[in-house]
Motif scaffolding. Structure first.
Motif, PDB file in Angstrom:
ATOM      1  N   ASN A   1       0.830  -1.204   0.000  1.00 39.44           N
ATOM      2  CA  ASN A   1       0.000   0.000   0.000  1.00 39.44           C
ATOM      3  C   ASN A   1       0.868   1.258   0.000  1.00 39.44           C
ATOM      4  N   VAL A   2       1.833   1.283  -0.901  1.00 39.69           N
ATOM      5  CA  VAL A   2       2.731   2.423  -1.026  1.00 39.69           C
ATOM      6  C   VAL A   2       2.175   3.360  -2.097  1.00 39.69           C
ATOM      7  N   THR A   3       1.963   4.613  -1.731  1.00 40.88           N
ATOM      8  CA  THR A   3       1.442   5.595  -2.677  1.00 40.88           C
ATOM      9  C   THR A   3       2.479   6.637  -3.078  1.00 40.88           C
ATOM     10  N   SER A   4       3.610   6.673  -2.385  1.00 42.32           N
ATOM     11  CA  SER A   4       4.654   7.639  -2.701  1.00 42.32           C
ATOM     12  C   SER A   4       5.417   7.212  -3.950  1.00 42.32           C
ATOM     13  N   GLU A   5       6.269   8.083  -4.433  1.00 40.46           N
ATOM     14  CA  GLU A   5       6.999   7.843  -5.681  1.00 40.46           C
ATOM     15  C   GLU A   5       7.914   6.629  -5.587  1.00 40.46           C
ATOM     16  N   ILE A   6       7.876   5.808  -6.617  1.00 41.88           N
ATOM     17  CA  ILE A   6       8.866   4.744  -6.814  1.00 41.88           C
ATOM     18  C   ILE A   6       9.395   4.921  -8.232  1.00 41.88           C
ATOM     19  N   ALA A   7      10.651   5.250  -8.353  1.00 44.32           N
ATOM     20  CA  ALA A   7      11.257   5.441  -9.674  1.00 44.32           C
ATOM     21  C   ALA A   7      11.730   4.102 -10.222  1.00 44.32           C
ATOM     22  N   VAL A   8      11.328   3.774 -11.426  1.00 43.96           N
ATOM     23  CA  VAL A   8      11.779   2.527 -12.064  1.00 43.96           C
ATOM     24  C   VAL A   8      13.080   2.810 -12.801  1.00 43.96           C
ATOM     25  N   ILE A   9      14.163   2.248 -12.286  1.00 41.16           N
ATOM     26  CA  ILE A   9      15.468   2.329 -12.956  1.00 41.16           C
ATOM     27  C   ILE A   9      15.941   0.886 -13.116  1.00 41.16           C
ATOM     28  N   ARG A  10      15.912   0.417 -14.328  1.00 38.65           N
ATOM     29  CA  ARG A  10      16.148  -1.015 -14.572  1.00 38.65           C
ATOM     30  C   ARG A  10      17.618  -1.392 -14.420  1.00 38.65           C
ATOM     31  N   ASN A  11      17.831  -2.684 -14.274  1.00 36.67           N
ATOM     32  CA  ASN A  11      19.199  -3.190 -14.191  1.00 36.67           C
ATOM     33  C   ASN A  11      19.956  -2.897 -15.481  1.00 36.67           C
ATOM     34  N   PHE A  12      21.250  -3.027 -15.414  1.00 38.00           N
ATOM     35  CA  PHE A  12      22.098  -2.611 -16.526  1.00 38.00           C
ATOM     36  C   PHE A  12      23.277  -3.566 -16.676  1.00 38.00           C
ATOM     37  N   VAL A  13      23.997  -3.384 -17.753  1.00 32.31           N
ATOM     38  CA  VAL A  13      25.196  -4.168 -18.007  1.00 32.31           C
ATOM     39  C   VAL A  13      26.192  -3.278 -18.735  1.00 32.31           C
ATOM     40  N   ASN A  14      27.455  -3.446 -18.437  1.00 31.51           N
ATOM     41  CA  ASN A  14      28.500  -2.724 -19.154  1.00 31.51           C
ATOM     42  C   ASN A  14      28.736  -3.440 -20.481  1.00 31.51           C
ATOM     43  N   CYS A  15      28.275  -2.832 -21.548  1.00 33.81           N
ATOM     44  CA  CYS A  15      28.316  -3.488 -22.857  1.00 33.81           C
ATOM     45  C   CYS A  15      29.727  -3.568 -23.439  1.00 33.81           C
ATOM     46  N   ASP A  16      30.669  -2.840 -22.839  1.00 33.26           N
ATOM     47  CA  ASP A  16      32.057  -2.947 -23.283  1.00 33.26           C
ATOM     48  C   ASP A  16      32.773  -4.102 -22.595  1.00 33.26           C
ATOM     49  N   VAL A  17      32.260  -4.497 -21.429  1.00 32.37           N
ATOM     50  CA  VAL A  17      32.842  -5.612 -20.670  1.00 32.37           C
ATOM     51  C   VAL A  17      32.160  -6.920 -21.034  1.00 32.37           C
ATOM     52  N   TYR A  18      30.826  -6.879 -21.125  1.00 34.70           N
ATOM     53  CA  TYR A  18      30.052  -8.061 -21.506  1.00 34.70           C
ATOM     54  C   TYR A  18      29.829  -8.014 -23.016  1.00 34.70           C
ATOM     55  N   VAL A  19      30.729  -8.652 -23.725  1.00 35.35           N
ATOM     56  CA  VAL A  19      30.698  -8.645 -25.188  1.00 35.35           C
ATOM     57  C   VAL A  19      31.419  -9.894 -25.687  1.00 35.35           C
ATOM     58  N   ARG A  20      30.953 -10.430 -26.775  1.00 33.26           N
ATOM     59  CA  ARG A  20      31.602 -11.611 -27.348  1.00 33.26           C
ATOM     60  C   ARG A  20      32.851 -11.186 -28.111  1.00 33.26           C
TER      61      ARG A  20
ATOM     62  N   ASP B   1      20.811  -1.051 -26.750  1.00 23.53           N
ATOM     63  CA  ASP B   1      19.855   0.041 -26.945  1.00 23.53           C
ATOM     64  C   ASP B   1      19.117   0.435 -25.668  1.00 23.53           C
ATOM     65  N   ARG B   2      18.919  -0.527 -24.769  1.00 20.87           N
ATOM     66  CA  ARG B   2      18.030  -0.253 -23.633  1.00 20.87           C
ATOM     67  C   ARG B   2      18.659  -0.428 -22.261  1.00 20.87           C
ATOM     68  N   PHE B   3      19.733  -1.218 -22.139  1.00 17.15           N
ATOM     69  CA  PHE B   3      20.204  -1.576 -20.802  1.00 17.15           C
ATOM     70  C   PHE B   3      21.698  -1.374 -20.567  1.00 17.15           C
ATOM     71  N   CYS B   4      22.386  -0.706 -21.466  1.00 15.93           N
ATOM     72  CA  CYS B   4      23.812  -0.464 -21.253  1.00 15.93           C
ATOM     73  C   CYS B   4      24.009   0.491 -20.082  1.00 15.93           C
ATOM     74  N   ALA B   5      25.096   0.301 -19.360  1.00 18.85           N
ATOM     75  CA  ALA B   5      25.410   1.163 -18.218  1.00 18.85           C
ATOM     76  C   ALA B   5      25.452   2.627 -18.626  1.00 18.85           C
ATOM     77  N   SER B   6      25.927   2.898 -19.817  1.00 15.77           N
ATOM     78  CA  SER B   6      26.037   4.287 -20.275  1.00 15.77           C
ATOM     79  C   SER B   6      24.673   4.972 -20.358  1.00 15.77           C
ATOM     80  N   ARG B   7      23.593   4.184 -20.472  1.00 17.99           N
ATOM     81  CA  ARG B   7      22.247   4.736 -20.508  1.00 17.99           C
ATOM     82  C   ARG B   7      21.606   4.780 -19.119  1.00 17.99           C
ATOM     83  N   ILE B   8      21.913   3.807 -18.267  1.00 14.86           N
ATOM     84  CA  ILE B   8      21.228   3.677 -16.985  1.00 14.86           C
ATOM     85  C   ILE B   8      21.895   4.475 -15.869  1.00 14.86           C
TER      86      ILE B   8
END
Length: 378
Positions: free
Chosen positions: A164-183, A356-363
């Motif tokens: 029953n929380v009515t105050s603000e909850i900011a959605v900031i999704r998990n992320f990954v460093n796309c320069d470290v996690y890369v094939r 496009d959506r979850f790189c650390a540089s964006r989050i």
């Protein structure tokens, strides 16, 4: 900014996110102070701008259970005062948010301000926090925090409904460093022969091996896959269900094709070796393991639960199934592993989603902006 971070330093999603967040913030010039009972496992101790402050608990015969939450509150207040922290960011509500509130009050008595941000990660809301023993104190910690974030829309909605929380909850999704996690093809060429032959497919699972991760379903899926085509399985992590998984692999006669690697620091080097990730969890508030694999161009077969559909678009960058449907997961895995063109399509889309959506540089800038907002209004 001077930022305090408290998390569980063990092998789990909330600790991983908190540690990686600290590393990314430190790389952007912020001073980061980890306050917890042991050094987070993804820290090397050599990172610039990162400091670790151990919380020690004295064992008195009077205490059947040492009061870690009180020792943590004391250490938080000490570090915040000594280093003039701008804010304290705690990950996982129980007991960290309550300890932070105690530290905040201790400092207020000395005319010092300490803004508190709580990040909700999953089982602190969906499991532990809903226990009647913890629900009131969990809600108290959430509503009294100066800022609250959640890692998915699903978890945000679940928190509002359950507490029953009515105050603000900011959605900031998990992320990954796309320069470290890369094939990296050269690294894959060098390391993959340790785990699979050229004619074999390699599957991977990464978790803390708790029942909610359903690692036994991973074994069941792989047993079916391995009967259809040459394949091996890497299991990264450890936890209470490891021995059960080992026993089940032995029961299916596939123990010689399953690599139990235990906890590993070089996850970013191991994930790209695989062709496919298995994540058949009973619940995931986000699905960080899948995201890390996706950034490495490894699509996931996962379950349609919690926040996973916010990460995986079924049939586009991965495949989603119902919990426990190991037959369908195995059939889909076999078809995919036998169709290199389709596998490549999913792998490319998975990598693009991460970029496009979850790189650390964006989050990370979202966290920085939120920090400033909370500081300005407290």
């Amino acid at each position: 900014m001077k930022i305090g971070i408290t998390c569980y330093p063990t092998y789990g999603g909330s600790g991983v996110v908190a540690t990686e967040l600290g590393i990314e913030l430190a790389a952007r010039g912020h001073q980061i102070h980890f306050i917890t009972y042991s050094q987070p496992f993804r820290l090397t101790g050599r990172e610039a701008n990162i400091f670790f402050h151990e919380v020690t608990v004295t064992n008195y015969p009077l205490f059947e259970h040492p009061p870690y939450d009180l020792a943590l509150a004391t250490r938080m207040a000490e570090v915040a005062e000594f280093y003039s922290l701008d804010l304290l960011h705690v990950h996982y509500a129980i007991p960290h948010s309550v300890s932070a509130l105690l530290a905040k009050q201790m400092l207020a008595d000395r005319n010092r301000t300490l803004p508190i941000i709580t990040t909700l990660h999953g089982t602190d809301i969906t499991l532990v926090g809903l226990d009647r023993s913890y629900l009131p104190i969990t809600r108290f910690g959430i509503i009294r925090s100066d800022g609250v974030t959640s890692i998915s829309e699903y978890l945000c909605d679940r928190t509002r409904e359950a507490f029953n929380v009515t105050s603000e909850i900011a959605v900031i999704r998990n992320f990954v460093n796309c320069d470290v996690y890369v094939r990296k093809p050269e690294l894959v060429a060098a390391m993959r022969p340790r785990f699979a032959q050229p004619n074999e497919r390699l599957l991977v699972h990464l978790s803390n091996f708790r029942p909610v991760k359903r690692v036994l379903d991973v074994i069941e899926v792989f047993a079916r896959v391995s009967r259809a085509l040459p394949a091996r399985l890497m299991l990264i992590g450890d936890g209470p269900d490891r021995s059960l998984a080992e026993h089940l692999a032995l029961h299916h006669g596939i123990q010689d094709r399953v690599h139990f690697l235990g906890k590993q620091d070089n996850v970013n080097e191991l994930l790209p070796l695989a062709d496919l990730m298995l994540m058949p969890s009973e619940m995931e508030s986000f699905g960080l393991a899948a995201l890390e694999a996706m950034a490495c161009s490894v699509p996931a077969i996962a379950t349609r639960v919690g926040g996973v559909p916010e990460l995986i678009d079924d049939q586009i960058n991965g495949l989603l199934f119902e919990v426990g449907d190991v037959d369908s997961m195995a059939d889909a895995a076999v078809r995919l592993l036998l169709d290199q063109t389709r596998l490549n399509e999913l792998a490319t889309a998975a990598r693009k989603t991460a970029q496009d959506r979850f790189c650390a540089s964006r989050i990370i800038p979202l966290y920085e902006d939120y920090y400033r907002r909370v500081i300005d209004r407290t």
